[in-house]
Design a protein around this motif. Structure first.
Motif, PDB file in Angstrom:
ATOM      1  N   ASP A  65      30.225  15.898  87.696  1.00  0.00           N
ATOM      2  CA  ASP A  65      29.039  15.105  88.015  1.00  0.00           C
ATOM      3  C   ASP A  65      28.868  13.920  87.073  1.00  0.00           C
ATOM      4  N   ARG A  66      29.791  13.776  86.120  1.00  0.00           N
ATOM      5  CA  ARG A  66      29.708  12.647  85.193  1.00  0.00           C
ATOM      6  C   ARG A  66      30.602  11.518  85.707  1.00  0.00           C
ATOM      7  N   ARG A  67      30.028  10.364  85.917  1.00  0.00           N
ATOM      8  CA  ARG A  67      30.776   9.235  86.460  1.00  0.00           C
ATOM      9  C   ARG A  67      31.423   8.437  85.331  1.00  0.00           C
ATOM     10  N   VAL A  68      32.634   7.973  85.585  1.00  0.00           N
ATOM     11  CA  VAL A  68      33.297   7.026  84.689  1.00  0.00           C
ATOM     12  C   VAL A  68      34.003   5.979  85.544  1.00  0.00           C
ATOM     13  N   VAL A  69      34.053   4.771  85.035  1.00  0.00           N
ATOM     14  CA  VAL A  69      34.860   3.726  85.652  1.00  0.00           C
ATOM     15  C   VAL A  69      36.171   3.659  84.886  1.00  0.00           C
ATOM     16  N   LEU A  70      37.268   3.900  85.561  1.00  0.00           N
ATOM     17  CA  LEU A  70      38.583   3.771  84.944  1.00  0.00           C
ATOM     18  C   LEU A  70      39.063   2.340  85.167  1.00  0.00           C
TER      19      LEU A  70
ATOM     20  N   THR B 287      34.193 -10.464  86.269  1.00  0.00           N
ATOM     21  CA  THR B 287      34.336  -9.030  86.007  1.00  0.00           C
ATOM     22  C   THR B 287      32.998  -8.381  85.727  1.00  0.00           C
ATOM     23  N   VAL B 288      32.193  -9.032  84.913  1.00  0.00           N
ATOM     24  CA  VAL B 288      30.904  -8.452  84.547  1.00  0.00           C
ATOM     25  C   VAL B 288      29.977  -8.389  85.747  1.00  0.00           C
ATOM     26  N   ARG B 289      30.027  -9.397  86.598  1.00  0.00           N
ATOM     27  CA  ARG B 289      29.200  -9.344  87.818  1.00  0.00           C
ATOM     28  C   ARG B 289      29.576  -8.134  88.665  1.00  0.00           C
ATOM     29  N   ALA B 290      30.879  -7.870  88.786  1.00  0.00           N
ATOM     30  CA  ALA B 290      31.317  -6.741  89.610  1.00  0.00           C
ATOM     31  C   ALA B 290      30.937  -5.400  88.994  1.00  0.00           C
ATOM     32  N   LEU B 291      30.955  -5.326  87.669  1.00  0.00           N
ATOM     33  CA  LEU B 291      30.659  -4.054  87.001  1.00  0.00           C
ATOM     34  C   LEU B 291      29.173  -3.865  86.713  1.00  0.00           C
ATOM     35  N   ALA B 292      28.384  -4.915  86.857  1.00  0.00           N
ATOM     36  CA  ALA B 292      26.988  -4.878  86.419  1.00  0.00           C
ATOM     37  C   ALA B 292      26.199  -3.698  86.970  1.00  0.00           C
TER      38      ALA B 292
ATOM     39  N   GLU C 177      23.528   1.265  85.101  1.00  0.00           N
ATOM     40  CA  GLU C 177      23.264   2.697  85.298  1.00  0.00           C
ATOM     41  C   GLU C 177      23.811   3.532  84.143  1.00  0.00           C
ATOM     42  N   GLY C 178      24.435   2.873  83.177  1.00  0.00           N
ATOM     43  CA  GLY C 178      24.934   3.580  81.999  1.00  0.00           C
ATOM     44  C   GLY C 178      26.284   4.241  82.179  1.00  0.00           C
ATOM     45  N   VAL C 179      27.044   3.861  83.218  1.00  0.00           N
ATOM     46  CA  VAL C 179      28.345   4.491  83.467  1.00  0.00           C
ATOM     47  C   VAL C 179      29.361   3.981  82.445  1.00  0.00           C
ATOM     48  N   PRO C 180      30.071   4.881  81.764  1.00  0.00           N
ATOM     49  CA  PRO C 180      31.099   4.433  80.812  1.00  0.00           C
ATOM     50  C   PRO C 180      32.272   3.769  81.525  1.00  0.00           C
ATOM     51  N   VAL C 181      32.901   2.820  80.831  1.00  0.00           N
ATOM     52  CA  VAL C 181      34.116   2.168  81.311  1.00  0.00           C
ATOM     53  C   VAL C 181      35.254   2.625  80.399  1.00  0.00           C
ATOM     54  N   ILE C 182      36.298   3.175  81.001  1.00  0.00           N
ATOM     55  CA  ILE C 182      37.390   3.756  80.228  1.00  0.00           C
ATOM     56  C   ILE C 182      38.602   2.843  80.285  1.00  0.00           C
TER      57      ILE C 182
ATOM     58  N   ASP D  14      23.901 -10.320  78.413  1.00  0.00           N
ATOM     59  CA  ASP D  14      23.326  -8.974  78.331  1.00  0.00           C
ATOM     60  C   ASP D  14      24.253  -7.936  78.959  1.00  0.00           C
ATOM     61  N   ASP D  15      24.824  -8.276  80.111  1.00  0.00           N
ATOM     62  CA  ASP D  15      25.744  -7.332  80.737  1.00  0.00           C
ATOM     63  C   ASP D  15      27.042  -7.220  79.938  1.00  0.00           C
ATOM     64  N   VAL D  16      27.459  -8.298  79.294  1.00  0.00           N
ATOM     65  CA  VAL D  16      28.647  -8.235  78.439  1.00  0.00           C
ATOM     66  C   VAL D  16      28.392  -7.294  77.269  1.00  0.00           C
ATOM     67  N   LYS D  17      27.201  -7.320  76.715  1.00  0.00           N
ATOM     68  CA  LYS D  17      26.869  -6.389  75.633  1.00  0.00           C
ATOM     69  C   LYS D  17      26.864  -4.952  76.133  1.00  0.00           C
ATOM     70  N   ARG D  18      26.366  -4.754  77.369  1.00  0.00           N
ATOM     71  CA  ARG D  18      26.424  -3.398  77.946  1.00  0.00           C
ATOM     72  C   ARG D  18      27.878  -2.957  78.087  1.00  0.00           C
ATOM     73  N   LEU D  19      28.702  -3.877  78.541  1.00  0.00           N
ATOM     74  CA  LEU D  19      30.125  -3.548  78.681  1.00  0.00           C
ATOM     75  C   LEU D  19      30.723  -3.174  77.337  1.00  0.00           C
ATOM     76  N   ARG D  20      30.392  -3.936  76.309  1.00  0.00           N
ATOM     77  CA  ARG D  20      30.872  -3.611  74.955  1.00  0.00           C
ATOM     78  C   ARG D  20      30.442  -2.212  74.541  1.00  0.00           C
ATOM     79  N   ASP D  21      29.175  -1.908  74.742  1.00  0.00           N
ATOM     80  CA  ASP D  21      28.621  -0.647  74.255  1.00  0.00           C
ATOM     81  C   ASP D  21      29.079   0.549  75.083  1.00  0.00           C
ATOM     82  N   GLN D  22      29.453   0.317  76.338  1.00  0.00           N
ATOM     83  CA  GLN D  22      29.814   1.442  77.221  1.00  0.00           C
ATOM     84  C   GLN D  22      31.317   1.600  77.411  1.00  0.00           C
ATOM     85  N   THR D  23      32.098   0.715  76.820  1.00  0.00           N
ATOM     86  CA  THR D  23      33.550   0.840  76.942  1.00  0.00           C
ATOM     87  C   THR D  23      34.070   1.844  75.932  1.00  0.00           C
ATOM     88  N   ARG D  24      34.935   2.720  76.401  1.00  0.00           N
ATOM     89  CA  ARG D  24      35.557   3.741  75.564  1.00  0.00           C
ATOM     90  C   ARG D  24      37.056   3.773  75.825  1.00  0.00           C
TER      91      ARG D  24
END
Length: 1018
Positions: A760-765, A822-827, A832-837, A862-872
């Motif tokens: 049930d945990r979503r991730v974007v690969l 890229t950020v527009r597509a992932l926004a 929603e807080g989904v991690p990007v792997i 702002d979305d770029v910062k979200r991407l930074r913080d949610q990328t793993r």
């Protein structure tokens, strides 16, 4: 007749500075010296700095291929009447390694251990021998050089002799002067001789031989006899008297030792050609005790009670240094955990022939201190790894304190005074009061407390005349304070330009006249490093930042750690020179391949700073560009063609953009980002190299090739077409062009059946270009691992890119457009807080570091910062999940990354440089350990391919040389059955090109350990 400071300066500035004179000198050197002769702006810019506050561009640079060539360079300079300066690691903090002179850099070629008598513990070495490299060579005999400065990985023996270097180990082994037996030296007027202790009989033989050598010795004996009383009464009797000339070595009780008298003379007297030095045994075992006190002066008070225990080293540091080390990630949780409570600490290292002996000495000290006045808190460190971590925090002092967050930049200038150890506590109190009086506090205080030497960096304002005036007033007050304490203005770093003017305060005018006589004995024309120690330049002349006032350019990157100023970023380097180390870490692969100062991070940073100094906006001609022929307060501008500079371009060309300096540099110079910024400006409105259009636009070509990958591979690998494609595309002919996969990962993901069960945990690969188009098997393995770990995997439905290839080639406008899309597509997912792997470390690092800095002023920030913080990374995500499931217990891996019940897997791992610099490899090591994998993380530097670098025409030889120095032999040495892990596409490609190994990604290895294997059918 005495030569005044002004005469010295004008002579140094004038000699060889006319264009015709300079060209005649260059031609003579090139014709007669077997070496590299460089009078170009780039070389002069790189050597215009050391690690001090000063900037003085040299006349030119000579890199001799041997000692004889270096001697010939001195002869040529003497014939032309130009000053000479010998240089080793170039890390001097007092300005003694910069001058308007011909600089002879011994460090590239003159590095040999000439002879070794292990039984007598003596060695003869060339002046450019690096200390760490020499000690590595001596280690097989159980020997080492005694003094060990904190720059041990880059300083040279010649530089240590010139500076009378010390380091923490001087507590046990003394200063460099105590290690020197004999020196082979060359005077400016051509006398070449070995010098050392001189018995009366030897003295008479020298006089009988006549000539200039006899004249020198006769003058030295007369100087000693005339000044004997002054030398014995005016020299401080302390262990760290480094200031001034070592005239005390000429005293009868020290056997008229001319070699030791020349130690610490900072290239102002002679050129050292060879050195015979005494060696010491490597301690068989060591232990470390750490004592905690309420304040750093209290720690200073305790020193005298510790000295009778004869430690190998006795270091002090305050809470500010520890706090800064934590903020700079130099001190991790283990270090903080091991420090006893307090605000001032003493770190005491003991040695012994057995571990019990070393530990026993530490315990005895702790017991003694517990039963005395002001008993400290304490820690006893037995684990060598933990001891080294603690010691590295102390060694990192200069880098950690240079740019304190939220505080003004700090500077050297008064950073190594020494006082009698028994008076250290009181001195620390008085010195802190002086700091407060001038409004410079708080500053960090640390150093070699066992010998009364205190290090610090102070936030002097050296950018305007008023601030420089306050700097002078403070230094004069501090010098008088140290003299009143019976101390030395320098306890380690020498006098150079920052303290030479103050020597009369310490020694008195009569001793200064002896120094002038000593100088005149060896260098009557004042051509050896003039203006340093005697007849000194003023301490507030040539200040680097006082003449550094370029207009701030508009940049693509925001440079948030440099006050959003590229001019500050270009001046960020403080000259420590860690980028010149030959091993350990990643930085700097191009320097390790070429040995060139211009190819080190430091050299490139200095060249960029000189480029900015020559930009419009500074003082100078009417057009705002400094006149390169007229010295300003901080020296003449050397590079005046700005962003279009060929010298700057050439220096940056061999930068691999590996980002190793971003983490390994003590002050976090980020040359990869600086290079990208420079290339963006350099090629603005101009045709770029072919490789920028081929490899720089690789994501586009890969997307087109996906329509017919087989045809694309055939076209790119047919004998005739392949060579033509490489020539047209700017690709090295020796390189094999990677093949496109028959099916992209994203196409496979679209057509695969829906999984039977999913978490049930979503991730974007993230489907990076390299995984998607070349190695889709890695993406498939990652899906298997993630789903087995309870994640629901999503992959972007449209082709996206991180912009990496455009960033690395300086096409930053295009990179920003790509990232915006890229950020527009992932926004929606990001919000929603989904991690990007990320699977490809370089692409992951873009999201974590480059993108936020490139897009900081963009509407999508702002979305770029979200991407930074949610990328793993994959490992980071798994590690977080496993920690939730129970931490480090092996059971935490159950049903996530199994590995349980399977044979232990052995692996070696080559971390990608961008991962090393931005994300780190700790999570990978923890995940692998829980999965039952015995992994050895290689510490052999960059693989040498580094994205487009190793593919580009003209880079192949350097790329493969870097691999030959580290990763290739390490992989070949791995035992049979050892898995080779390399997450980076570049790393895998380079390993495959030079070894028989077939490296794998972490995802592939973990998938193999799952029930059913990578494909789920095992």
């Amino acid at each position: 007749m005495a030569i005044s400071a002004d005469d010295t300066r004008q002579g140094g500035r004038r000699t060889g500075q006319g264009r015709d004179e300079r060209e005649a000198l260059r031609r003579a050197l090139a014709a007669r010296v077997d070496g590299e002769v460089r009078f170009d702006p780039g070389s002069r810019a790189a050597y215009a700095h050391d690690s001090s506050n000063y900037q003085q561009p040299p006349i030119g640079v000579v890199v001799p291929r041997g000692v004889e060539a270096g001697a010939e360079a001195v002869r040529v300079c003497a014939e032309h009447g130009v000053p000479v300066l010998s240089r080793g690691g170039g890390t001097s903090l007092a300005g003694q390694c910069v001058n308007t002179a011909v600089v002879i850099d011994w460090s590239k070629y003159c590095r040999s251990l000439v002879s070794l008598d292990a039984g007598a513990r003596r060695a003869v070495v060339e002046p450019g021998a690096c200390l760490d490299d020499l000690n590595e060579e001596l280690s097989g005999h159980g020997l080492m050089v005694g003094p060990k400065p904190s720059t041990h990985d880059t300083c040279t023996i010649g530089g240590m002799i010139g500076n009378n270097s010390c380091g923490a180990s001087a507590q046990a082994y003394g200063k460099m002067v105590d290690s020197v037996v004999r020196l082979e030296v060359l005077t400016y007027d051509g006398v070449r001789m070995w010098v050392g202790e001189t018995s009366d009989e030897e003295y008479e033989r020298i006089l009988a031989g006549g000539g200039r050598r006899a004249e020198i010795y006769r003058a030295l004996r007369a100087l000693r006899d005339d000044g004997m009383e002054l030398i014995r009464t005016r020299y401080p009797d302390i262990p760290r008297r480094v200031s001034g000339y070592n005239l005390d070595s000429l005293l009868p009780e020290k056997n008229f030792d001319v070699a030791r008298a020349l130690v610490g003379s900072e290239s102002t007297l002679v050129t050292v050609l060879h050195a015979e030095i005494e060696l010491v045994p490597v301690p068989a075992y060591q232990s470390l005790a750490v004592l905690g006190y309420d304040d750093i002066p209290d720690a200073g008070d305790a020193v005298q009670r510790i000295l009778p225990f004869k430690p190998l080293a006795l270091e002090g540091m305050d809470e500010r240094l520890l706090d800064l080390a934590k903020q700079h990630h130099l001190a991790g949780p283990r270090v903080v955990r091991d420090m006893p409570d307090g605000a001032g600490w003493l770190m005491i290292r003991f040695g012994g022939d057995s571990k019990d002996e070393a530990d026993g000495r530490a315990r005895a000290l702790i017991a003694h201190m517990e039963n005395g006045p002001n008993p400290p808190r304490h820690t006893f460190v037995r684990d060598p790894d933990e001891e080294e971590l603690l010691w590295q925090v102390r060694e990192a002092g200069l880098g950690a304190t240079a740019y304190p967050p939220g505080r003004p930049d700090t500077h050297e200038g008064w950073e190594d005074a020494a006082v009698p150890p028994e008076r250290l506590g009181d001195y620390l109190r008085d010195f802190r009061a002086l700091i407060r009086e001038f409004g410079y506090g708080p500053v960090s205080l640390y150093g070699h407390f066992g010998q009364g030497c205190v290090h610090t960096r102070i936030p002097f304002d050296l950018e305007d005349e008023s601030g420089a005036g306050n700097y002078r007033r403070f230094i004069e007050r501090a010098a008088r304070m140290v003299a009143d304490y019976g101390g030395s203005l320098s306890g380690e770093h020498g006098d150079g330009q920052s303290r030479a003017e103050l020597l009369p305060i310490m020694f008195g005018d009569e001793v200064i006249r002896l120094f002038e006589r000593f100088k005149a004995v060896f260098d009557p024309g004042n051509r050896m490093n003039p203006g340093k120690i005697v007849h000194p330049y003023r301490l507030d002349d040539d200040l680097d930042h006082l003449a550094y006032d370029p207009a701030e350019p508009r940049t693509h990157f925001a440079f948030p750690d440099d006050h959003h100023r590229f001019t500050h970023a270009a001046a960020r380097c403080v000259g420590i020179g860690k980028c010149r180390a030959s091993s350990g870490g990643v930085m700097c692969p191009s320097y390790r391949a070429t040995g060139e100062e211009e190819h080190s991070t430091r050299g490139r940073a200095r060249i960029l700073m000189e480029m900015m100094r020559g930009m419009p906006g500074g003082e100078g001609r009417g057009d705002g560009v400094p006149d390169p022929s007229v010295p300003g307060p901080g020296g003449a501008a050397v590079i005046t063609d700005g962003w279009r500079s060929k010298d700057v371009h050439d220096a940056l060309d061999l930068c691999l953009a590996c980002k190793g300096c971003r983490s390994d540099c003590p002050v976090n110079v980020d040359m990869a980002t600086y290079k990208a910024e420079f290339l963006a400006h350099h090629y603005k409105g101009r045709v770029r190299p072919a490789a920028h259009y081929t490899m720089g636009w690789l994501p586009l070509w890969a997307r087109l090739a996906a329509f017919a990958p087989g045809a694309a591979n055939t076209a790119l690998h047919l004998p005739g077409l392949s060579g033509a494609a490489k020539r047209i595309g700017g690709i090295a002919p020796q390189r094999d062009i990677p093949e496109f996969a028959p099916e992209r990962f994203t196409d496979w993901f679209k057509r695969r059946p829906a999984p039977e069960r999913t978490g049930d945990r979503r991730v974007v690969l993230w489907p990076d270009t390299f995984t998607n188009n070349f190695h889709p098997r890695i993406g498939r393995a990652a899906v298997r691992v993630l789903e087995a770990s309870g994640y629901r995997v999503e992959v972007p439905p449209v082709a996206l890119c991180c912009g990496l290839t455009w960033i690395s080639t300086g096409q930053l406008g295009t990179a920003a457009r790509v990232l915006r899309r890229t950020v527009r597509a992932l926004a929606p997912r990001l919000r929603e807080g989904v991690p990007v792997i990320g699977l490809e470390p370089s692409c992951t690092a873009v999201f974590r570091a480059d993108a936020p800095e490139l897009m900081e002023r963009d509407a999508a920030a702002d979305d770029v910062k979200r991407l930074r913080d949610q990328t793993r990374t994959l490992a980071e995500l798994l590690d977080e999940r496993q920690q939730e499931a129970g931490g480090a217990s092996p059971l935490a891996a159950h049903d996530t990354v199994a590995g349980l019940g399977t044979p232990k897997v052995r692996a070696i791992a080559q971390p990608h440089c961008h991962q090393h610099a931005v994300m780190g490899f700790g999570a990978d090591e923890r995940v692998l350990s829980r999965a039952g994998v015995d992994v050895e993380t290689l510490d052999v530097g960059c693989c040498g391919l580094a994205g487009d670098f190793g593919f580009e025409h003209g880079h192949y030889e350097d790329s493969t040389k870097i691999a030959e120095q580290g990763v290739w032999p390490a992989v070949e040495a791995a035992g049979p059955g050892t898995a080779v892990l390399a997450d980076g596409f570049s790393c895998r490609t380079q390993i495959e090109a030079g070894t028989s190994a077939r490296p794998r990604h972490l995802a592939e290895l973990l998938a193999d350990l799952l029930p059913g294997g990578a494909d789920g059918r095992r």
